[in-house]
Motif scaffolding. Structure first.
Motif: not given
Length: 288
Positions: A101-119
């Protein structure tokens, strides 16, 4: 695994040293509460860096990862890798789920704020990365140790639909499915998160009374969880509702106060958001 954490306590004059034994579970629980209160250094001080106990190593990774979310502090990745290795050695299925779960939350956080993307959109996102994250969440949902943990997996999947796929009509059912078990487990932090996101959907539908009730309840559970930052996250949303009701005289001072508290906590992202709010920006337009 060890039953207790051994800590060295030094007198104020630096002359005397006393060894103190604390049960590992108590140390881990206290560290989690301190971290949520914004006291990450104090939390880590309860968790010896040289411990080989998987519970302690995982708890350190949780503190470091959470600090990285709010302040941008580095070092979380190394702690997470160490936690994976320690949990693998321990062969404990509950710890294995928790580190997943911790890994998933970390990966999700990185994905949320990937440059060139928007929520709220899949535009610009790497489809393979999102697919891998989805598979990891599905794995967690398929074998949770208890219903409280299943609720976390449901909630995380809802945020993926909301923010990475932009399929917002799917997410509310996942949030609702997480709410009852989160309440039953007494997991106030998860209840805060679920109500926060349900309120976001109510707000988007124009159901302002429902949004206010959900966000106020979210702030209540945030406070019960001991997280000052979570309370501030909700106050900025309630300030936005005040602005939308025409109460700018109430909204701006509240937004300014959130910014002041966020700065004091070192919460750089929220501090910037509060500053933008007082300048007229809408925090619900960039809310994960």
């Amino acid at each position: 695994m060890d039953k207790k954490v051994v800590m060295a306590v030094v007198d104020e004059d630096g002359m005397g040293v006393e060894l103190v034994e604390i049960p590992v579970d108590a140390a881990v629980s206290a560290a989690g509460r301190l971290a949520r209160a914004g006291e990450s250094d104090a939390a880590l001080a309860l968790l010896p860096a040289d411990s080989r106990d998987a519970r302690v190593i995982l708890a350190r990774a949780q503190v470091e990862t959470g600090r990285g979310y709010s302040t941008g502090a580095p070092g979380a990745r190394a702690g997470l890798l160490r936690a994976h290795a320690a949990v693998a050695r321990a062969e404990d299925p509950v710890l294995a789920w928790d580190v997943g779960l911790l890994q998933v939350r970390a990966d999700l956080h990185n994905a949320l704020f990937t440059p060139g993307t928007r929520l709220g959109s899949d535009e610009g996102r790497d489809s393979a990365t999102v697919k891998q994250l989805r598979e990891a969440i599905d794995h967690l949902r398929s074998n949770p140790p208890d219903e409280g943990r299943r609720a976390w997996a449901d909630f995380i999947l809802g945020t993926v639909f909301d923010n990475l796929y932009g399929v917002r009509d799917v997410a509310p059912a996942l949030y609702r499915s997480a709410l009852a078990p989160a309440l039953a487990a007494g997991d106030d932090y998860l209840v805060y998160e679920v109500l926060r996101h349900l309120g976001d959907h109510s707000h988007d539908r124009g159901e302002m009374d429902a949004a206010r009730e959900q966000w106020e309840a979210s702030a209540f559970h945030a406070a019960r969880s001991g997280s000052a930052l979570a309370v501030l996250n909700q106050l900025i949303l309630l300030a936005q509702l005040a602005r939308e009701r025409g109460d700018e005289a109430g909204a701006r001072p509240l937004g300014s106060e959130v910014g002041r508290w966020a700065e004091g906590l070192g919460a750089t992202r929220l501090h910037s958001q509060a500053a933008a709010f007082t300048a007229g920006a809408d925090p619900t337009r960039d809310d994960g």
